[in-house]
Design an enzyme around this catalytic site. Structure first.
Site, PDB file in Angstrom:
ATOM      1  N   SER A  83      -4.829   8.230   1.291  1.00  0.00           N
ATOM      2  CA  SER A  83      -5.479   6.962   0.976  1.00  0.00           C
ATOM      3  C   SER A  83      -6.926   7.224   0.551  1.00  0.00           C
ATOM      4  CB  SER A  83      -5.382   6.013   2.176  1.00  0.00           C
ATOM      5  OG  SER A  83      -5.753   4.710   1.847  1.00  0.00           O
TER       6      SER A  83
ATOM      7  N   GLU B  34       4.431   1.226  -0.851  1.00  0.00           N
ATOM      8  CA  GLU B  34       3.074   1.246  -0.285  1.00  0.00           C
ATOM      9  C   GLU B  34       2.614  -0.146   0.138  1.00  0.00           C
ATOM     10  OE1 GLU B  34       0.871   3.791   0.088  1.00  0.00           O
ATOM     11  OE2 GLU B  34       1.825   5.443  -0.996  1.00  0.00           O
TER      12      GLU B  34
ATOM     13  N   HIS C  98       2.679   2.282   3.154  1.00  0.00           N
ATOM     14  CA  HIS C  98       1.462   3.106   3.158  1.00  0.00           C
ATOM     15  C   HIS C  98       1.261   3.750   4.530  1.00  0.00           C
ATOM     16  CE1 HIS C  98      -2.456   4.191   1.487  1.00  0.00           C
ATOM     17  NE2 HIS C  98      -3.033   3.802   2.608  1.00  0.00           N
TER      18      HIS C  98
END
Length: 481
Positions: A185, A298, A389
């Site tokens: 990320s 995600e 995610h």
């Protein structure tokens, strides 16, 4: 059993358990407060005697995620000013210089720390890789844009940590000539900036970007968050004025301004700032081998737990397409391949491809160096998160027990074995075990019970974002942003 290692600043005491030595909370730079607040990182002061490195060091000041993310991504807070520290896991007996992996945590550049149990590096050390995890300044202290302070201070911290690794990792059995930078990320976004940063050249030799693509903003845009915070605090938008404010007030104002933003739906936040000195325009380093990828769904981490996916209707979807100048035909294509999907799911799928899959594919297309792509597709049963995610981290670290808040109990250990082995192999040899990127567009899809190679997955959908990116570069407002 305790073990002693010698760094350039002094000796440190670690602890051995099950043949892995852990050294925790070692300072790589001075505490970034007092005279160093909002400044570039300064060298750590040397010490006499042996310094205990048995517990995690202080974490960067931050506020926890808002519910329900605070339950899904539980954070660790360690009080103290000396937050520029790192942790090392290494085999008790190395028998030679081992490959090194340096982990840069995610958290939208305002959350996270290396003290999270999920990032425990024992499995990497068990398998012959020295794992280093790094804390760096977050939020306004690390990425706020001021007229009287250097930009990208959090990135400067990461570079200082990498320089420390270069100078000291041999004392822990690591090879300073075989350093792989790995992050997820915001950590991956940071790494993409470091790939282009002359100051980071030579400090790492391979890189892994998990669920994060190259992204910088213009300096004026980056300053908006500081101006909004200054308005809330009723002080000038300068580092000098912010340094005179109590830190708890700073964190309150930061939470007020950026607390509701997320990477998918947007909102005020912090970003790496384009800087012709530190991050010049142009492609990332062409000499560093890359492993790139993201998770198939995600968006579900931000859209599903808080009910956003249910609040998006056809009109909302149409307005979003207009706002981002996306052809209406895109939604029809996504619906055709996902019968029964709700408008919120269609929007989330497109946002995932627009922000991650598309840019990562374009990055792979642009590079002469070896590049490998993956997709993580195993679906978590927790809160209908699916392949969301951050879900892959517990598998990469072979640390499923501490990833249960996202995966639930009973996540497939064979998938963790496969994924962890690929990351370890890439750090050691530069080859994760599948063909590199070429005209066939090979992608390793990690799933259970079947992991396997797929050629050009969902290429028709991805082509939409390639055309969209070209239009954005040539149309009004195109360029670095």
């Amino acid at each position: 059993m305790d073990i002693i290692a010698t760094t350039r600043q002094g000796r440190v005491r670690g602890r051995v358990r099950e043949s892995v030595a852990a050294f925790l909370g070692i300072p790589y730079a001075a505490a970034p407060f007092g005279p160093h607040w909002f400044r570039a990182p300064a060298p750590a002061e040397p010490w006499e005697g042996v310094r205990d490195a048995l517990e995690y060091g202080p974490t960067a000041p931050q506020r926890p995620y808002r519910p329900p993310l605070d339950e899904l991504i539980p954070e660790v807070t360690v009080p103290g000013d000396a937050c520029l520290n790192l942790n090392i896991w290494t085999p008790e007996s190395t028998g030679g210089a081992l490959p090194v992996m340096v982990w840069i945590h995610g958290g939208s550049l305002r959350n996270g720390s290396s003290a999270m149990p999920l990032y425990d590096g024992r499995a990497f050390a068990r398998d012959g890789v020295v794992l280093v995890s790094v804390n760096y300044r977050l939020g306004v202290e690390g990425f706020g844009v001021f007229p009287d302070a250097p930009d990208n201070r959090g990135l400067l911290d990461q570079i200082a940590a990498l320089a420390w690794v270069r100078d000291n990792i041999a004392a822990f059995g690591g090879d300073p000539g075989r350093v792989t930078l790995c992050g997820e990320s915001a950590g991956a976004v940071s790494i993409s900036a470091l790939l282009a940063a002359p100051r980071a050249a030579g400090l790492f030799h391979r890189a892994i970007l998990q669920s994060g693509a190259p992204h910088t903003v213009a300096r004026g845009r980056g300053a908006r968050t500081v101006r909004a915070m200054a308005k809330a605090l009723r002080v000038p938008a300068t580092a000098e004025a912010f340094a005179a404010v109590d830190r708890e007030r700073l964190l309150d104002a930061q939470a007020e301004v950026v607390g509701g933003a997320d990477p998918i739906s947007g909102g005020p936040g912090f970003a790496v700032v384009a800087d012709d000195d530190m991050i010049p325009a142009g492609p990332p380093s062409p000499t560093v081998d890359l492993l790139l990828g993201c998770n198939r769904e995600e968006y579900r981490l931000w859209f599903v737990p808080n009910g956003t996916v249910d609040r998006i209707n056809r009109l909302t979807l149409r307005l979003a397409l207009l706002r981002f100048r996306i052809p209406a035909g895109a939604a029809r294509l996504y619906r055709a391949s996902r019968p029964g999907a709700r408008p919120g799911e269609i929007l989330g799928e497109m946002a995932t491809d627009l922000l991650l899959r598309g840019p990562l594919n374009r990055l792979a297309d642009s590079r002469p160096a070896r590049t490998f792509l993956y997709e993580f597709a195993w679906r978590s049963p927790v809160r209908d998160l699916g392949a969301c995610h951050a879900l892959e981290i517990g598998f990469v670290f072979d640390n499923l027990r501490h990833g249960e808040s996202l995966s639930g109990p009973g996540a497939p250990q064979p998938l963790a074995d496969t994924m962890h082995r690929a990351w370890t192999a890439f750090a050691a040899t530069g080859d994760p075990g599948w063909p590199g990127w070429d005209a066939r567009r090979p992608v390793m899809v990690f799933d259970h019970p079947c992991t396997g190679l797929t050629l050009a997955p969902r290429q028709e959908e991805l082509s939409i974002w390639l055309k969209h990116a070209r239009s954005a570069r040539t149309g009004p407002g195109g360029g670095r942003d």
